[in-house]
Design a protein around this motif. Structure first.
Motif, mmCIF file in Angstrom:
data_model
loop_
_atom_site.group_PDB
_atom_site.id
_atom_site.type_symbol
_atom_site.label_atom_id
_atom_site.label_comp_id
_atom_site.label_asym_id
_atom_site.label_seq_id
_atom_site.Cartn_x
_atom_site.Cartn_y
_atom_site.Cartn_z
ATOM 1 N N LEU A 129 9.072 -20.181 27.928
ATOM 2 C CA LEU A 129 10.103 -19.145 27.991
ATOM 3 C C LEU A 129 10.240 -18.452 26.637
ATOM 4 O O LEU A 129 10.289 -17.222 26.548
ATOM 5 C CB LEU A 129 11.430 -19.790 28.389
ATOM 6 N N ALA A 130 10.247 -19.250 25.572
ATOM 7 C CA ALA A 130 10.329 -18.686 24.224
ATOM 8 C C ALA A 130 9.093 -17.845 23.917
ATOM 9 O O ALA A 130 9.185 -16.795 23.267
ATOM 10 C CB ALA A 130 10.483 -19.813 23.208
ATOM 11 N N GLY A 131 7.930 -18.295 24.410
ATOM 12 C CA GLY A 131 6.695 -17.543 24.206
ATOM 13 C C GLY A 131 6.741 -16.186 24.882
ATOM 14 O O GLY A 131 6.287 -15.177 24.316
ATOM 15 N N ALA A 132 7.277 -16.138 26.098
ATOM 16 C CA ALA A 132 7.415 -14.865 26.814
ATOM 17 C C ALA A 132 8.345 -13.932 26.058
ATOM 18 O O ALA A 132 8.105 -12.711 25.972
ATOM 19 C CB ALA A 132 7.945 -15.113 28.232
ATOM 20 N N ASN A 133 9.396 -14.495 25.487
ATOM 21 C CA ASN A 133 10.349 -13.694 24.721
ATOM 22 C C ASN A 133 9.696 -13.126 23.463
ATOM 23 O O ASN A 133 9.913 -11.963 23.087
ATOM 24 C CB ASN A 133 11.564 -14.545 24.355
ATOM 25 N N ARG A 134 8.847 -13.932 22.810
ATOM 26 C CA ARG A 134 8.149 -13.457 21.607
ATOM 27 C C ARG A 134 7.187 -12.315 21.942
ATOM 28 O O ARG A 134 7.054 -11.354 21.183
ATOM 29 C CB ARG A 134 7.380 -14.610 20.944
ATOM 30 N N PHE A 135 6.542 -12.436 23.095
ATOM 31 C CA PHE A 135 5.627 -11.379 23.522
ATOM 32 C C PHE A 135 6.365 -10.055 23.691
ATOM 33 O O PHE A 135 5.911 -8.998 23.236
ATOM 34 C CB PHE A 135 4.939 -11.780 24.824
ATOM 35 N N LEU A 136 7.539 -10.098 24.342
ATOM 36 C CA LEU A 136 8.318 -8.869 24.535
ATOM 37 C C LEU A 136 8.789 -8.312 23.196
ATOM 38 O O LEU A 136 8.806 -7.096 22.995
ATOM 39 C CB LEU A 136 9.511 -9.155 25.456
ATOM 40 N N SER A 137 9.158 -9.203 22.297
ATOM 41 C CA SER A 137 9.592 -8.754 20.964
ATOM 42 C C SER A 137 8.442 -8.081 20.211
ATOM 43 O O SER A 137 8.652 -7.099 19.476
ATOM 44 C CB SER A 137 10.114 -9.947 20.147
ATOM 45 N N ARG A 138 7.220 -8.590 20.405
ATOM 46 C CA ARG A 138 6.048 -8.015 19.742
ATOM 47 C C ARG A 138 5.784 -6.596 20.224
ATOM 48 O O ARG A 138 5.525 -5.690 19.423
ATOM 49 C CB ARG A 138 4.814 -8.875 20.007
ATOM 50 N N ILE A 139 5.859 -6.404 21.536
ATOM 51 C CA ILE A 139 5.567 -5.056 22.045
ATOM 52 C C ILE A 139 6.680 -4.096 21.658
ATOM 53 O O ILE A 139 6.434 -2.914 21.360
ATOM 54 C CB ILE A 139 5.326 -5.065 23.574
ATOM 55 N N TRP A 140 7.904 -4.600 21.602
ATOM 56 C CA TRP A 140 9.026 -3.778 21.136
ATOM 57 C C TRP A 140 8.768 -3.303 19.706
ATOM 58 O O TRP A 140 8.845 -2.115 19.390
ATOM 59 C CB TRP A 140 10.313 -4.590 21.209
ATOM 60 N N LYS A 141 8.431 -4.246 18.843
ATOM 61 C CA LYS A 141 8.217 -3.942 17.434
ATOM 62 C C LYS A 141 7.054 -2.962 17.251
ATOM 63 O O LYS A 141 7.137 -2.024 16.449
ATOM 64 C CB LYS A 141 7.948 -5.241 16.676
ATOM 65 N N LEU A 142 5.982 -3.173 18.005
ATOM 66 C CA LEU A 142 4.793 -2.325 17.879
ATOM 67 C C LEU A 142 5.105 -0.872 18.225
ATOM 68 O O LEU A 142 4.670 0.047 17.529
ATOM 69 C CB LEU A 142 3.680 -2.856 18.782
#
Length: 871
Positions: A666-679
């Motif tokens: 779950l935390a990994g999925a959240n990090r992925f979304l944060s990465r695309i947001w930041k990009l």
């Protein structure tokens, strides 16, 4: 940089979608094909669980994807809101079931909206409302008039705890499907039945239409439940009597091996004759009858019986065999009587061994080498012989192959009037009577003059009474005098209303059609509208409904078709049975209970009680309240956001497989979304939405574009091919890695306008690909990019096949037939032998085997291999 505030973003877009009613569906849209996606009707328990999150997210991803593919989407929701839990809550808490149900619906509706699901809430239905159950009653009447409804006395499965009847399908391991604390018993009651058996053959035949769209496992379960058997009904006569006992068998070839016969304890002869002549066995017979039907026939369960003191005559050889009563014989299958051949039936063999009954071998195997018969001795047999063989001890039929003998002996029986070939079904008519309040009232009255009559259409719905008492004993409807005492709709005289209500599976057997026309006050639905959406294109729900809801819905659909209300044969074109959500449970032997996670200390793979230090039994099991291993979806949504919950539940496993809940995932999925947001947010300044000039791009540009088009292809095919969302999301994650590398190594170092156009294209398409899975963050990013449209109204990205193809090929290099290296050749140079030879000879490992040697020749097979021959 603007932060990724999921709480603010999700609340914002959910409000926007609702206020603008963006998911409202028109029954027809010019130029668009209808597509109906539906999750099974939920019961309003008051709280979502992770199974709900997974199930509804699957449906929502499909609905959003198909909408982007250009379809007119119907994606509705409603509530399977009649049933025992509401009535039990009324008994326990003194709250009326309607208030309890309405409150739960409001709570769950709010929870569902937090997931951002694209439901057309204008089509919402609830089966407890009289504008819905009115049509249950109307359909009941039409079926009654068509001869598909009848009432008879019948032994039924009775749950003493629920104080109601259960269908066979609702009995699990001898217990009520709603709980496991009380044994189901048998009780004789007047019951209403739907004649589902009239459609047994069509329900089987219809599997051909569903093949490929439904899981084979579900079709097999239904086939076995319907249980069509071709066999022979043989007439056994009671000794010294003209009474015939018909026995159904699929194994006429074993008729000479019958050593006893067995009656079901419910068989009419048991009461009419046997117990009168032999009352000493009455208690044993009653004990058998009080077991539920499923337990009595369960594989591996010890079978019980009692000798009646009577004998029957085998018509094929006039042998006298004892007549028994046994719990493993059911009155509702075959004729309620079986001929026992212990030498060739495992169940009969065990029974014969237990009660020391004769065993007679009539089929013997053939030695494959010598082709001679193998001598089977009954006294040496440890199991029944159930394989192929030839007949022995069978008179004129000796030496026949046993499969051929089935037909020959059946013909002999028919010729001599000893029996006839017939077809039987395991499926029995659907008993719909329930002795409870919270269900659809059955629209029947009993008039002193007219007898059994139906309520008039204009008087529907027959509403549930308000003046009832929920005591926990008996049927609450019986306590309402205003309901029971009525006027006959035929003669106007005094009449009594039927107080049984309908099985709640009636509600869910046609609800999917009501969604197509939910406001219709004149009919359950308009035929033309229903035909426009029927059958449901994609249905989603648990496999546990294979022989209950899914079979009943198919039956109803065919009945409604025959009533002229529909044109289609099947309710659901495609069926996806999602796997369960699993979580770790921690059981304490000392305390005899499951501990909550907060009471547990984890050390590696072991778990201990924080309070006592006891090592606990750890299992990964289906999430449930009873095992304290459930995860509250609202906690997940509040902690990580609904996009994260959705993404993880789609990524962790294919939808048809079990999903093991994992906080790290779950935390990994959240990090992925944060990465695309930041990009996206960090690189908005580089965006260039002008058209790409493909003739003016670098090798690196080509590579990342190829990855984009390969990803679009992969995601599209993964969704289209059995909804493998996990591989689709994995492909998007891979693409994001490449985009980040491209951002660092190209965009932030060069001023190439073509590269910035490509970078923009990459992010736009990635947001589109991700949008069905994580609709809130992607919609916000779409807005940040400068777009004003809604993502689900955009077209799904298309890939260009040519751009998915690699422009370089790996070619193996051999020296004297042994692999020594590879070279990477551009496709444009694939036929340039001179260049390929040069590249092959420059491979470091190849040099070791060619230096100081005489090269005889170099063989180049374009696109495949280079072989250097040296001496």
């Amino acid at each position: 940089m603007k932060e990724y505030n999921f709480k603010e973003i999700e609340k914002k877009w959910q409000k926007d979608w609702e206020e603008k009613n963006l998911f409202k569906t028109e029954n027809k849209v010019e130029g668009k094909e209808n597509y109906y996606v539906l999750e099974m009707l939920p019961y309003p328990s008051g709280n979502l669980h992770m199974g709900h999150v997974r199930n509804y997210t699957i449906g929502d991803v499909i609905a959003r994807y198909k909408k982007m593919k250009g379809f007119n989407i119907l994606h509705p929701i409603g509530w399977d809101s009649f049933g025992l839990p509401a009535e039990n809550a009324a008994i326990q808490n003194g709250a009326h079931p309607e208030k309890w149900t309405a409150s739960n619906i409001a709570t769950m509706k709010n929870q569902l909206k937090k997931l951002g699901l694209s439901y057309d809430w204008d089509r919402e239905i609830a089966s407890y409302r009289d504008d819905y159950y009115k049509w249950n009653q109307w359909i009941f009447k039409k079926m009654y008039e068509k001869g598909l409804v009848y009432k008879k006395k019948s032994l039924v499965n009775w749950c003493p705890d629920c104080q109601t009847v259960l269908a066979n399908e609702q009995v699990e391991d001898g217990k009520c499907w709603r709980h496991s604390k009380t044994d189901v018993v048998q009780k004789e009651l007047e019951q209403w039945f739907f004649k589902i058996t009239d459609y047994a053959d069509e329900l089987l035949e219809g599997h051909k239409e569903l093949k490929g769209g439904w899981p084979d496992k579900v079709l097999t379960m239904q086939k076995n439940w319907i249980g069509k058997s071709f066999g022979t009904e043989v007439k056994f006569k009671l000794e010294n009597s003209d009474i015939e006992i018909p026995v159904f068998t699929t194994r006429a070839d074993t008729l000479y091996g019958v050593t006893y016969c067995v009656l079901a304890p419910e068989h009419p002869l048991v009461n009419e004759l046997i117990l009168k002549d032999n009352p000493s066995i009455k208690t044993e017979v009653e004990n058998m009858m009080n077991q539920d039907m499923i337990t009595r026939t369960a594989e591996g369960k010890e079978k019980n019986g009692v000798f009646t003191g009577k004998y029957v005559i085998n018509p094929i050889n006039n042998e006298k065999v004892p007549l028994w009563i046994g719990d493993y014989v059911l009155m509702n299958y075959g004729t309620g009587a079986v001929m026992a051949v212990p030498a060739h039936d495992e169940r009969d063999f065990m029974f014969a061994k237990k009660y020391n009954l004769p065993i007679k071998v009539v089929i013997t195997p053939i030695d494959k080498k010598t082709k001679e018969k193998i001598d089977l001795k009954a006294e040496e047999m440890e199991n029944a012989f159930i394989d192929k063989g030839v007949l022995i001890n069978s008179g004129e039929f000796n030496d026949l192959d046993n499969k051929i003998a089935i037909t020959k002996i059946a013909e002999y029986l028919e010729t001599n009037n000893f029996g006839e070939r017939t077809i039987k079904y395991r499926l029995k008519d659907w008993g719909i009577s329930r002795q409870r309040y919270w269900g659809t009232p059955i629209p029947v009255l009993y008039c002193e003059k007219c007898g059994e009559v139906l309520e008039k259409d204009e008087n529907l719905p027959v509403k549930l009474p308000e003046d009832v008492k929920f005591t926990g004993n008996g049927n609450p409807v019986e306590t309402s005098e205003t309901f029971k005492n009525a006027i006959c709709p035929v003669c106007g005289g005094k009449a009594k209303r039927e107080t049984d209500t309908m099985d709640t599976f009636v509600d869910s057997s046609w609800y999917f059609l009501r969604y197509t026309d939910p406001k219709n006050e004149n009919l359950p639905f308009e035929k033309e509208i229903a035909n426009g959406w029927s059958p449901v294109d994609q249905y989603i729900g648990g496999i546990e409904h294979a022989v209950m809801h899914l079979l009943y819905a198919r039956f109803f659909h065919k009945v409604l078709r025959d009533l002229g209300l529909l044109s289609t044969n099947e309710p659901f074109k495609r069926l996806l049975t999602q796997g369960m959500v699993l979580g770790p449970s921690y059981y304490s032997k000392n305390e005899n209970r499951y501990l909550y996670p907060k009471e547990v200390e984890l050390k590696g793979e072991k778990a201990y009680s924080k309070e006592t230090g006891e090592e606990l039994i750890v299992k990964v099991e289906k999430m449930s309240k009873s095992k304290n291993n459930g995860v509250d979806p609202l906690h997940i949504i509040n902690e990580y956001g609904s996009d994260t919950a959705r993404l993880f539940s789609m990524f962790a496993a294919p939808p048809e497989k079990e999903l093991e809940w994992n906080e790290n995932g779950l935390a990994g999925a959240n990090r992925f979304l944060s990465r695309i947001w930041k990009l996206v947010i960090e690189n908005k300044k580089h965006f260039n939405t002008k058209e790409i000039n493909y003739s003016n791009i670098s090798k690196v540009d080509k590579k990342v574009l190829r990855k984009l088009h390969q990803t679009i292809k992969k995601v599209t095919e993964s969704i289209e091919d059995n909804y493998h969302f996990n591989t689709a999301i994995a492909a998007i994650m891979e693409l994001l890695n490449d985009i980040q590398d491209y951002s660092v190594n190209v965009i932030n170092k060069e001023e190439s306008s073509e590269s910035k156009k490509i970078f923009t294209e990459l992010l736009l398409k990635t947001v589109l690909l991700l949008s069905p899975f994580a609709p809130h963050i992607t919609q916000e990013l779409w807005k940040e990019i400068g777009k004003i449209t809604y993502l689900f109204e955009e077209n799904w990205p298309e890939y260009i096949e040519k751009l998915t193809e690699e422009d370089e090929m790996n070619i193996a290099v051999q020296v004297n037939g042994k692999l020594r290296g590879t070279i990477l050749v551009e496709k444009a140079n694939i036929n340039n032998k001179e260049l390929i030879e040069k590249m092959a000879l420059e491979v470091e490992n190849v040099k070791k085997y060619t230096e100081d040697k005489n090269i005889i020749k170099i063989i180049v097979i374009p696109g495949k291999i280079v072989n250097i021959v040296v001496k």
